[in-house]
Design a protein around this motif. Sequence first.
Motif, mmCIF file in Angstrom:
data_model
loop_
_atom_site.group_PDB
_atom_site.id
_atom_site.type_symbol
_atom_site.label_atom_id
_atom_site.label_comp_id
_atom_site.label_asym_id
_atom_site.label_seq_id
_atom_site.Cartn_x
_atom_site.Cartn_y
_atom_site.Cartn_z
ATOM 1 N N PHE A 86 14.276 -3.870 -15.328
ATOM 2 C CA PHE A 86 13.222 -2.964 -14.880
ATOM 3 C C PHE A 86 13.859 -1.676 -14.386
ATOM 4 O O PHE A 86 15.034 -1.631 -14.039
ATOM 5 C CB PHE A 86 12.387 -3.631 -13.794
ATOM 6 N N GLY A 87 13.074 -0.600 -14.356
ATOM 7 C CA GLY A 87 13.578 0.704 -13.948
ATOM 8 C C GLY A 87 13.109 1.776 -14.905
ATOM 9 O O GLY A 87 12.058 1.649 -15.547
ATOM 10 N N LEU A 88 13.897 2.845 -15.012
ATOM 11 C CA LEU A 88 13.491 4.024 -15.772
ATOM 12 C C LEU A 88 13.944 3.954 -17.230
ATOM 13 O O LEU A 88 15.097 3.634 -17.537
ATOM 14 C CB LEU A 88 14.075 5.286 -15.137
ATOM 15 N N TYR A 89 13.002 4.310 -18.118
ATOM 16 C CA TYR A 89 13.269 4.476 -19.543
ATOM 17 C C TYR A 89 12.858 5.895 -19.932
ATOM 18 O O TYR A 89 12.028 6.510 -19.254
ATOM 19 C CB TYR A 89 12.495 3.451 -20.365
ATOM 20 N N ALA A 90 13.427 6.418 -21.020
ATOM 21 C CA ALA A 90 13.221 7.827 -21.353
ATOM 22 C C ALA A 90 12.753 7.988 -22.796
ATOM 23 O O ALA A 90 13.182 7.266 -23.694
ATOM 24 C CB ALA A 90 14.518 8.611 -21.154
ATOM 25 N N ALA A 91 11.853 8.965 -23.002
ATOM 26 C CA ALA A 91 11.383 9.328 -24.334
ATOM 27 C C ALA A 91 11.423 10.841 -24.460
ATOM 28 O O ALA A 91 11.095 11.552 -23.502
ATOM 29 C CB ALA A 91 9.961 8.817 -24.569
ATOM 30 N N PRO A 92 11.808 11.374 -25.632
ATOM 31 C CA PRO A 92 11.899 12.830 -25.783
ATOM 32 C C PRO A 92 10.547 13.528 -25.806
ATOM 33 O O PRO A 92 10.477 14.729 -25.564
ATOM 34 C CB PRO A 92 12.631 13.009 -27.122
ATOM 35 N N ASP A 93 9.467 12.789 -26.124
ATOM 36 C CA ASP A 93 8.130 13.388 -26.157
ATOM 37 C C ASP A 93 7.092 12.262 -26.135
ATOM 38 O O ASP A 93 7.442 11.076 -26.131
ATOM 39 C CB ASP A 93 7.947 14.292 -27.391
ATOM 40 N N TYR A 94 5.819 12.645 -26.144
ATOM 41 C CA TYR A 94 4.752 11.647 -26.058
ATOM 42 C C TYR A 94 4.711 10.761 -27.301
ATOM 43 O O TYR A 94 4.459 9.554 -27.212
ATOM 44 C CB TYR A 94 3.406 12.342 -25.860
ATOM 45 N N ASP A 95 4.957 11.344 -28.478
ATOM 46 C CA ASP A 95 4.944 10.560 -29.715
ATOM 47 C C ASP A 95 5.964 9.430 -29.659
ATOM 48 O O ASP A 95 5.695 8.316 -30.106
ATOM 49 C CB ASP A 95 5.227 11.472 -30.911
ATOM 50 N N ALA A 96 7.137 9.707 -29.111
ATOM 51 C CA ALA A 96 8.156 8.660 -28.965
ATOM 52 C C ALA A 96 7.756 7.662 -27.883
ATOM 53 O O ALA A 96 7.985 6.452 -28.022
ATOM 54 C CB ALA A 96 9.507 9.293 -28.629
ATOM 55 N N LEU A 97 7.144 8.142 -26.807
ATOM 56 C CA LEU A 97 6.749 7.259 -25.710
ATOM 57 C C LEU A 97 5.826 6.149 -26.201
ATOM 58 O O LEU A 97 5.945 4.999 -25.770
ATOM 59 C CB LEU A 97 6.043 8.074 -24.620
ATOM 60 N N ILE A 98 4.902 6.475 -27.112
ATOM 61 C CA ILE A 98 3.938 5.473 -27.568
ATOM 62 C C ILE A 98 4.419 4.733 -28.815
ATOM 63 O O ILE A 98 3.672 3.922 -29.371
ATOM 64 C CB ILE A 98 2.556 6.108 -27.835
ATOM 65 N N ASP A 99 5.650 4.998 -29.249
ATOM 66 C CA ASP A 99 6.163 4.383 -30.483
ATOM 67 C C ASP A 99 7.219 3.322 -30.205
ATOM 68 O O ASP A 99 7.961 2.938 -31.116
ATOM 69 C CB ASP A 99 6.736 5.459 -31.408
ATOM 70 N N HIS A 100 7.313 2.864 -28.967
ATOM 71 C CA HIS A 100 8.247 1.805 -28.589
ATOM 72 C C HIS A 100 7.500 0.781 -27.736
ATOM 73 O O HIS A 100 7.478 0.887 -26.511
ATOM 74 C CB HIS A 100 9.434 2.367 -27.795
ATOM 75 N N PRO A 101 6.848 -0.207 -28.334
ATOM 76 C CA PRO A 101 6.115 -1.199 -27.537
ATOM 77 C C PRO A 101 7.052 -1.963 -26.617
ATOM 78 O O PRO A 101 8.274 -2.012 -26.835
ATOM 79 C CB PRO A 101 5.492 -2.115 -28.582
ATOM 80 N N VAL A 102 6.475 -2.569 -25.593
ATOM 81 C CA VAL A 102 7.250 -3.243 -24.542
ATOM 82 C C VAL A 102 6.749 -4.675 -24.387
ATOM 83 O O VAL A 102 5.534 -4.919 -24.323
ATOM 84 C CB VAL A 102 7.124 -2.490 -23.200
ATOM 85 N N GLU A 103 7.669 -5.607 -24.312
ATOM 86 C CA GLU A 103 7.376 -7.007 -23.974
ATOM 87 C C GLU A 103 8.134 -7.340 -22.705
ATOM 88 O O GLU A 103 9.332 -7.038 -22.586
ATOM 89 C CB GLU A 103 7.808 -7.943 -25.101
ATOM 90 N N MET A 104 7.463 -7.958 -21.730
ATOM 91 C CA MET A 104 8.093 -8.395 -20.482
ATOM 92 C C MET A 104 7.779 -9.872 -20.264
ATOM 93 O O MET A 104 6.635 -10.288 -20.433
ATOM 94 C CB MET A 104 7.589 -7.554 -19.306
#
Length: 556
Positions: free
Chosen positions: A124-142
């Motif tokens: 857990f913690g901070l993850y980074a994306a260069p823009d909004y398109d990239a932010l929504i293009d990496h799904p997350v499973e926890m």
Amino acid sequence: AWIPGSYLIRDFSRHIQTIRGSAESGDDITIAKIDDHSWRCAPCHGPLRVEYTVYAWDLSVRGAHFDASHAFFNGAAVFLGVDGGEHLPCLLELHPPHRARGWKVYTSLPEAQGREGAARRHGFGLYAAPDYDALIDHPVEMGTPQVVRFNAHGAQHEMVFTGTVTRLDLARIAADAQRICAAQIALFEPKTRRAPFLDSTDRYVFLATVTADGYGGLEHRASAALITARHGLPVRGRTEPPDGYTAFLGLLSHEYFHTWNVKRIKPAAFAPYDLSRPAHTRLLWVFEGFTSYYGDLMLKRSGVIDDAAYLRLLGKTISAVRRNSGRHKQTVAESSFDAWTRYYKQDGNSPNALVSYYTKGALIALGLDLIIRQATQGRRSLDDVMRLLWRRFGRRFFTGTRGGRGVPEGAMPEIIQAATGVDVRDFLDHHVDGCNDLPLDTLLASQGFRLVGKPNGVRPSLGIRTRGISNEIHIVTVDDNGAGHTAGLAAGDVLLAIDGLRVTGQPGLERLLDRHLAGDRVTLHVFRGDALLALELTLAAPEPIEYTLTASPGRN
């Protein structure tokens, strides 16, 4: 309003339960909704904080699902974007849910290295994306899934399985997936063998949710979300894989191929995406159809299935297309354009009215491959078309200085000719922009294969498609101009009896039909709503519902 790869307006904003704004001082900032998925915030001094809650109970590859066992989300389903600020870098901070013991994070989104609070791998913690398109293009499973890793041409891959599944043979799955991924990388980059996702992250992640009978996938730039049936996954200690394992590998292969074909090589209408309204293109037969063709073909090329299994897959695709009369009414170009309002909104009449850009698109790819190989004496193939598309449109899509460009709507004839020297305009006119059946019998015969359509034994046909529900037979589709259509049957009818004998489930229906011949006149009793109807029907001849492919003796 929609998520790339799933062409239907889904109105994700409906899941926002509460929303409030505040200034740095703590004062409330008024937020007013101005359309179905947009809010306007009142001006404030300094940073604006927007806090909102999202209802996450969509166990699919498209949305978000959160319970005591895990959490999964696609960014498009949960992240608001800043209008006009979509190009700005984004930080995502993930916190462990309350009472989540031993949970880890699985995503292809890079950690925010060099920042205070940056996440460590799977943390857990901070993850980074260069823009909004990239932010929504990496799904997350926890959660606490079963995980296996492998390397393909130097690129790291993770496979994450969420859900209850005992004795899962992770080693076998990883070995087969590794061969499929390596074959696809080598197809597009035969010299460098460089994986495409290395332009944005250092790994590829398959996020698989295991359910009783689910099936589906959604592609992303460095990951794929999958739903698969438990019974189709291999079991440790058993040599033979279960029925359904080939379907799982085909799903995996299809979504992985999208890493090139649609995530980086994409229609001009998707470059960039406008997620507030439908983005129409007539090219989904290329981006979904070609991907369907190669998804199966790569199982054969990688060696995870043999020749006979691959020919069975081709036969199933041919059967699926030829079974539906809608192929005579809608072109695959039209099917692509109308995905938003027709293909993704099917009803009981859809088989009579629609053609699938997935399945017929795959057969168009097969036809093009055979034509190119025949015309060039095997020196060129559809592979050369895919590599040219990759060089022109895909390789630098996310790394170019001016932003990626997409494939123009009418560009495919020129691209195919440039890659292979073969003019296929007439073929595309007839089979992409026209409703003609593909001449697969002739094309396959030229390469040493025989295509045969087999009828459904001697059992006569009612001209309907049914679904069994608790020993009842529900009519799903009435085939255009078939026996049922002529008799007056309709989608939604419940079939009760044939000639006074009760129909009990699908086996019971088949036993009753087996007592008749084509041409027999029978009386059907059906419920339409709460009204009982008696209809006279003349049974039709068995239909060729299954096509098989065989290789000529000595064919390699």
